[in-house]
Design an enzyme around this catalytic site. Structure first.
Site, PDB file in Angstrom:
ATOM      1  N   ASP A 229       0.855  -1.197   0.000  1.00 57.18           N
ATOM      2  CA  ASP A 229       0.000   0.000   0.000  1.00 57.18           C
ATOM      3  C   ASP A 229       0.889   1.244   0.000  1.00 57.18           C
ATOM      4  O   ASP A 229       1.727   1.421   0.879  1.00 57.18           O
ATOM      5  CB  ASP A 229      -0.903  -0.023   1.239  1.00 57.18           C
ATOM      6  CG  ASP A 229      -1.960   1.089   1.210  1.00 57.18           C
ATOM      7  OD1 ASP A 229      -3.104   0.793   1.573  1.00 57.18           O
ATOM      8  OD2 ASP A 229      -1.636   2.234   0.844  1.00 57.18           O
TER       9      ASP A 229
ATOM     10  N   GLU B  18      -2.798   0.069  -4.248  1.00 58.00           N
ATOM     11  CA  GLU B  18      -2.505  -1.157  -3.500  1.00 58.00           C
ATOM     12  C   GLU B  18      -2.612  -2.411  -4.343  1.00 58.00           C
ATOM     13  O   GLU B  18      -3.292  -2.422  -5.375  1.00 58.00           O
ATOM     14  CB  GLU B  18      -3.404  -1.275  -2.262  1.00 58.00           C
ATOM     15  CG  GLU B  18      -4.860  -1.191  -2.562  1.00 58.00           C
ATOM     16  CD  GLU B  18      -5.737  -1.311  -1.319  1.00 58.00           C
ATOM     17  OE1 GLU B  18      -5.570  -2.283  -0.569  1.00 58.00           O
ATOM     18  OE2 GLU B  18      -6.588  -0.446  -1.141  1.00 58.00           O
TER      19      GLU B  18
HETATM   20  P1  TTP Z   1      -5.293   5.031   0.869  1.00 57.78           P
HETATM   21  O1  TTP Z   1      -4.256   3.974   0.643  1.00 57.78           O
HETATM   22  O2  TTP Z   1      -6.454   4.716   1.720  1.00 57.78           O
HETATM   23  O3  TTP Z   1      -4.620   6.345   1.458  1.00 57.78           O
HETATM   24  P2  TTP Z   1      -3.200   6.979   1.223  1.00 57.78           P
HETATM   25  O4  TTP Z   1      -2.378   6.164   0.276  1.00 57.78           O
HETATM   26  O5  TTP Z   1      -3.413   8.403   0.794  1.00 57.78           O
HETATM   27  O6  TTP Z   1      -2.574   6.997   2.648  1.00 57.78           O
HETATM   28  P3  TTP Z   1      -1.944   5.794   3.489  1.00 57.78           P
HETATM   29  O7  TTP Z   1      -0.522   6.180   3.672  1.00 57.78           O
HETATM   30  O8  TTP Z   1      -2.710   5.801   4.766  1.00 57.78           O
HETATM   31  O9  TTP Z   1      -2.126   4.551   2.682  1.00 57.78           O
HETATM   32  O10 TTP Z   1      -5.865   5.510  -0.526  1.00 57.78           O
HETATM   33  C1  TTP Z   1      -5.049   5.618  -1.686  1.00 57.78           C
HETATM   34  C2  TTP Z   1      -5.428   6.821  -2.524  1.00 57.78           C
HETATM   35  O11 TTP Z   1      -6.809   6.736  -2.888  1.00 57.78           O
HETATM   36  C3  TTP Z   1      -5.287   8.128  -1.772  1.00 57.78           C
HETATM   37  O12 TTP Z   1      -3.999   8.694  -1.905  1.00 57.78           O
HETATM   38  C4  TTP Z   1      -6.353   8.975  -2.386  1.00 57.78           C
HETATM   39  C5  TTP Z   1      -7.409   8.011  -2.876  1.00 57.78           C
HETATM   40  N1  TTP Z   1      -8.582   8.062  -1.970  1.00 57.78           N
HETATM   41  C6  TTP Z   1      -9.656   8.870  -2.308  1.00 57.78           C
HETATM   42  O13 TTP Z   1      -9.667   9.496  -3.371  1.00 57.78           O
HETATM   43  N2  TTP Z   1     -10.721   8.930  -1.437  1.00 57.78           N
HETATM   44  C7  TTP Z   1     -10.760   8.241  -0.263  1.00 57.78           C
HETATM   45  O14 TTP Z   1     -11.752   8.341   0.510  1.00 57.78           O
HETATM   46  C8  TTP Z   1      -9.641   7.400   0.081  1.00 57.78           C
HETATM   47  C9  TTP Z   1      -9.627   6.616   1.368  1.00 57.78           C
HETATM   48  C10 TTP Z   1      -8.583   7.345  -0.803  1.00 57.78           C
HETATM   49 MG    MG Z   2      -2.144   4.108   0.568  1.00 55.83          MG
END
Ligand code: TTP
Ligand code: MG
Length: 342
Positions: free
Chosen positions: A8, A106
């Protein structure tokens, strides 16, 4: 023993923006909507610096602005994030072809068949992603997808977490139930009503109780998941090798016109499929099955890849002319092989 990795990316959208514009590194950064905090829209993601102010995904941009007015607000540039995502997935596939693409940032990777400790593979993946894209990710290693996903979330950013079957009681059971894949807001509310807060709590319930409350399938799922059981295989992306269409006539026919017209129609359909799915092919094969079920094929390889109807049809007719149509025809088909992505 299966060994599954869950990868991720850290603060993915924000990290891509920071790589493009290094001035943003270390600053509170909010990506969402059109990037204008006076407009409607929600936060897609926030840099870790912005998260310290309580900003998180799905929060209205206006709320984020109130929490941290000096944060930098940027619009979502989905094209750029998808492009980088593609690069990352390509890197993962180099390590193992058994890759399940889960979302933009991911993926699961099955490394069971690789003759190297999973931890070492994970470290190499992290180094390679950093080297090729400048981004960091967090990786979970476990015997299945369910646990690997929980593991990758345990240490972020730039984490590497290993969960084994022995860790379930100590490290999985204390976690809130919603950390389990498949426990969404609705299930979480139901579980709270039953007094269940943690995964361990859930694991203490009888199968009958869960089935009664959540139905046979979801109930059984929760029963197993709370014990860290998950046999589900990785769903790898299916890459077609060829695309084809064939049709069996209502009545066997010896009429060349009918056969030719049908072949032309099938050719159009195949060309359309290829355009829609983004492929071009090189090897045209025509198949004829006679009324006695005897089946023959004729093939022609083009000089280059194509998805143009006219080129495919010309090749298909070249093939058709090479058949001896002495018997009535029961089926005609056309296939395009040697595909490549457009
Ligand atoms: P995530 O993997 O949930 O978040 P992240 O990569 O930004 O942070 P983390 O370090 O906690 O993994 O989501 C991946 C991408 O998906 C994120 O950068 C933006 C997008 N996204 C949205 O557009 N809306 C949302 O509600 C979420 C959860 C993510
Ligand atoms: Mg992420």
């Amino acid at each position: 023993m299966r060994r599954v990795l869950h990868i991720d990316m850290d603060a993915f959208f924000a990290a891509v923006e920071q790589r493009r514009n290094p001035e943003l590194i270390g600053k509170p950064l909010v990506i969402g909507g059109s990037g204008d905090h006076t407009q409607r829209g929600v936060v897609a993601t926030a840099s870790y610096e912005a998260r310290k102010f309580g900003i998180h995904s799905a929060m209205p941009l206006r709320t984020a602005y109130k929490l941290c007015p000096h944060a930098v607000f940027l619009p979502v540039d989905y094209n750029e994030y998808s492009r980088v995502s593609g690069e990352i997935k390509d890197i993962l596939r180099e390590f193992s072809p058994i890759m399940q693409d889960v979302g933009i940032d991911e993926a699961f990777l099955d490394v069971s068949r690789i003759d190297k400790p999973a931890e070492e593979i994970a470290k190499e993946i992290k180094a390679k992603i950093r080297q090729e894209t400048g981004l960091t990710c967090s990786i979970g290693i476990a015997p299945n997808k369910l646990l690997a996903k929980i593991a990758s979330d345990m240490q972020k950013p730039d984490g590497l977490t290993i969960i084994t079957g022995q860790d379930i009681e100590n490290r999985i059971w204390p976690l809130p139930a919603r950390k389990l894949w498949g426990v969404g807001p609705k299930t979480e509310v139901s579980l709270k009503e039953m007094g269940v807060e943690t995964i361990g709590h859930l694991a203490s319930l009888l199968l009958d109780t869960l089935v009664e409350r959540f139905g046979t399938s979801h109930g059984a799922y929760l029963y197993e998941a709370s014990r860290g059981i998950d046999e589900s295989p990785l769903v790898t992306q299916w890459e077609p090798k060829s695309m084809s269409k064939e049709i069996t006539f209502q009545h066997d026919t010896g009429d060349w016109q009918t056969i030719a017209k049908t072949l032309a129609a099938l050719t159009r359909e195949v060309a359309n499929d290829m355009k829609q799915s983004g492929y071009r092919g090189r090897a045209v094969t025509v198949k004829i099955r006679f009324s006695d079920f005897e089946t023959h094929t004729r093939a022609k390889t083009l000089t280059g890849h194509t998805n143009a109807v006219s080129e495919i049809r010309t090749a298909a007719f070249d093939c058709l002319r090479r058949f001896e149509l002495k018997k009535k025809v029961r089926l005609v088909g056309v296939r395009l092989g040697g595909l490549e992505k457009t």
